[in-house]
Design a protein around this motif. Sequence first.
Motif, PDB file in Angstrom:
ATOM      1  N   GLY A   1      50.109  16.123  33.838  1.00 37.06           N
ATOM      2  CA  GLY A   1      49.403  17.228  33.829  1.00 37.06           C
ATOM      3  C   GLY A   1      49.811  18.259  34.572  1.00 37.06           C
ATOM      4  O   GLY A   1      49.345  19.420  34.345  1.00 37.06           O
ATOM      5  N   GLY A   2      51.242  18.465  34.863  1.00 38.50           N
ATOM      6  CA  GLY A   2      51.848  19.760  35.177  1.00 38.50           C
ATOM      7  C   GLY A   2      51.822  20.551  34.082  1.00 38.50           C
ATOM      8  O   GLY A   2      52.515  22.103  34.175  1.00 38.50           O
ATOM      9  N   LEU A   3      51.928  20.153  32.845  1.00 33.17           N
ATOM     10  CA  LEU A   3      52.159  20.895  31.626  1.00 33.17           C
ATOM     11  C   LEU A   3      50.817  21.990  31.570  1.00 33.17           C
ATOM     12  O   LEU A   3      51.046  23.068  30.840  1.00 33.17           O
ATOM     13  N   VAL A   4      49.716  21.370  31.998  1.00 32.83           N
ATOM     14  CA  VAL A   4      48.609  22.446  31.760  1.00 32.83           C
ATOM     15  C   VAL A   4      48.012  23.046  33.194  1.00 32.83           C
ATOM     16  O   VAL A   4      47.373  24.000  33.095  1.00 32.83           O
ATOM     17  N   ASP A   5      48.118  22.191  34.271  1.00 35.02           N
ATOM     18  CA  ASP A   5      47.549  22.627  35.574  1.00 35.02           C
ATOM     19  C   ASP A   5      48.357  21.830  36.599  1.00 35.02           C
ATOM     20  O   ASP A   5      47.630  20.942  37.151  1.00 35.02           O
ATOM     21  N   PRO A   6      49.130  22.615  37.117  1.00 33.21           N
ATOM     22  CA  PRO A   6      49.997  21.974  38.072  1.00 33.21           C
ATOM     23  C   PRO A   6      49.432  21.751  39.563  1.00 33.21           C
ATOM     24  O   PRO A   6      49.738  20.839  40.227  1.00 33.21           O
TER      25      PRO A   6
END
Length: 314
Positions: A203-208
């Motif tokens: 999920g760090g790709l979109v909302d870390p």
Amino acid sequence: MELSSLWRKPRIGLALGSGGLGGAAHIGVLKVLSESSVPIHAVTGTSIGAVIGGLYACGWTPDKMREQLLSLTVEDLYDEKVNSRLVVRRGLSYLFRLIGRRPSPEPRLAFTRGDRIAAHLRAWTGGRDFSDLDIPLAVVAADLSTGRRVIFTGPAWAERMRRADPSSIVVDDVPVWLALRASMAIPGVFEPAFIHGRPMVDGGLVDPVPDSLLNPLGATVSVAVSLEGFPGESAPIRDIPQLLSRSVDVMSLTIASLRSRAHVVIRPGTGDVGLLDLDRLPDCIRAGETAARRAVPAIRQAMRRPWARRINSF
């Protein structure tokens, strides 16, 4: 914020960010908040933050998490029977030869399948569903097919999440362990988790640091723990997992700086912790404790004045 919320007791939401093994700092933060009698009414998490937040929502204490985390070995994280340190440090050519000697009917999509860590997650969470948790939880992953944010949560909170962000995919019918497995799937390190036919990764790709999801979970005061940061130009990249992990960090750092609207942001400053640096976990936990102690007065102030939107960083 609704005016009626000004007359209610504050509800504290904690957003735990991505950051590889540096996420051990989240345990230190939780420990200090517990010792300071700061209640946690909702938790959101991404990647390692999802794992720590998920265990906390399942009823794990910070001390239990610390004991479990410090007992892990490299072999607990990777499926390969060979020494994982040897594989990554001999580079891609060695890895490709290794894969060539172990043919599979399906192509390998990452350094490791993630079966072993998935088994740990399932055992640690007791196979619970989101509706079984002690406190509300939301976990973030990324859908590689569309690039959209994926929000895992319980049925009681799913519709509020959809109204808060119609562009995200909300999933409310998978067990907690599977959501955690998807959220922590660093591209190239762990294979994606395929859920409802969609390949889902870190999920760090979109909302870390998913503090925007705290309000739909009922929180009126938001506290974010952000681990993004870089060691400096001279710091070497020692192995393949670290290369891939830092590539995710490049995207995460910018996203986190643009999105955060939390009342209080805690920044433990764990530095550059590689995915094999298990010996540094105690230092990360202590860094979380130190940063959280500095932040406690600001959190208490935010509890008294939840309508004040000023961000405090520690």
